[in-house]
Design a protein around this motif. Structure first.
Motif: not given
Length: 371
Positions: A95-105, A144-148, A174-177, A213-216
């Motif tokens: 449900t979480l992934l399907a309702n997100s806007h991250n089309e790649t994931l 530089e490459k994304g997140f840690s 802020e909260i992030a997924l 790209e792993h940021l939802i």
């Protein structure tokens, strides 16, 4: 919302009931619990009936079913005390992934979830924070490459058998997924059994590197996604609890019909008939409340949706305690032994009260959201 079973739902219910009756017997459940790992063949049998792809949109290879069908499925799973990740992955993670806007994931993972090739777990609880949605100790920093990511999550349902975790963290205040693959360097999983025979884990993150790209989602979007996900998970949990109550009531009725005292079945004693009637009434009230929660999942007003879900959780928790305690008492001394199904159902119903927010949490949430 029409809760009368459609022809497809009746067929699905019949198939699930046969499967659960055959594959989730007392002996097989105990064998899986002793093994301490997810039984892949048992999970595959659920996948073949569409449980894993139930909530996956059709565009990604799933069935895109409604919350009403979710109730039908999880009611049957509850009757058999199924402990596989049908809620944690097939409902919450999906449900979480399907309702997100991250089309790649979504492209990478939803099809695999529908096919049973991947399992997702949602890691949001932290030590000392009870059921708070906003993380405090798990933090993400931009690189530089994304997140840690660094931090620690507790009570992560079915984390040990998952291919990836959806993790909440603080990013720029802020909260992030984030979607974190389970084989990421710096990620550790400590698995343990839960009170009801399922599995959970403590998950540690030590400089876990992720690409951008792993940021939802982040900010209010992330909080809304997580809240919606938990509402779906709570409703599925309520449906499973209702199925467990029905099965436990059936077991108790059968016991009272066969067990004799003073030359007649216990079911003939009026005081015991009254207790059975109370059990049936509580179970029916819980199921009716779950119907309300299912209808509420389609609400566009998020506050109203969450309020209806919390109302159902409170009602189901109270009914579960009553039905479980009554079943144990009506079985007499045998109800306290480990040789009967009764104790397993009682544990599951007791644990369902604590899982995804206990009664005090949901009463407070109802108050905060208004009446």
């Amino acid at each position: 919302m029409d809760f009368a079973y459609s022809e497809e739902q009746r067929m699905l219910t019949d198939s699930l009931r046969r499967l659960v009756t055959d594959n989730w017997t007392y002996a097989k459940r105990r064998e899986r619990q002793r093994a301490g790992v997810m039984d892949q063949s048992a999970w595959n049998s659920l996948v073949e009936l569409g449980v894993a792809g139930l909530m996956v949109p059709q565009d990604f290879g799933g069935f895109g079913e409604s919350p009403a069908t979710m109730l039908v499925v999880h009611y049957e799973l509850g009757r058999g005390l199924v402990s596989e990740p049908a809620i944690s992955s097939a409902v919450m993670g999906t449900t979480l992934l399907a309702n997100s806007h991250n089309e790649t994931l979504k492209s990478q993972w939803l099809g695999a979830l529908a096919e049973g090739e991947a399992i997702l777990s949602v890691a949001w609880q932290e030590e000392g924070e009870r059921y708070a949605l906003r993380p405090l100790c798990t933090r993400a920093t931009a690189t530089e490459k994304g997140f840690s990511i660094d931090g620690r999550k507790v009570l992560v349902w079915h984390a040990a058998c998952s291919q990836a975790l959806i993790v909440s963290a603080v990013l720029d205040g802020e909260i992030a997924l984030f979607l974190v693959p389970s084989d990421s360097k710096g990620l550790s999983i400590s698995d343990y059994p839960t009170f009801d025979g399922a599995r959970a884990s403590t998950v540690g993150f030590e400089s876990v590197s992720l690409s951008s790209e792993h940021l939802i989602a982040k900010g209010e979007e992330a909080l809304a996604l997580l809240t919606q996900t938990l509402d779906f998970g709570i409703t599925a949990l309520c449906a499973q609890a209702c199925g467990a109550m029905q099965a436990l009531t059936d077991i108790t009725i059968q016991y009272l019909k066969t067990r004799k005292q003073f030359g007649q079945p216990l079911a003939n004693f009026q005081v015991l008939q009254h207790r059975l009637a109370d059990m049936l009434t509580h179970a029916e009230m819980a199921l009716s409340s779950t119907y309300v929660a299912v209808a509420g999942l389609d609400e566009k007003d998020a506050a109203k949706r969450s309020r209806l879900v919390s109302m159902a959780k409170v009602e189901v928790a109270a009914a579960g305690r009553f039905v479980g305690e009554s079943a144990v008492q009506l079985h007499g001394g045998m109800g306290m032994t480990d040789e009967l199904d009764v104790g397993d159902y009682f544990k599951r119903l007791s644990f369902a009260d604590q899982l995804l927010g206990d009664t005090n949490y949901h009463l407070q949430r109802m108050q905060d959201l208004g009446h």
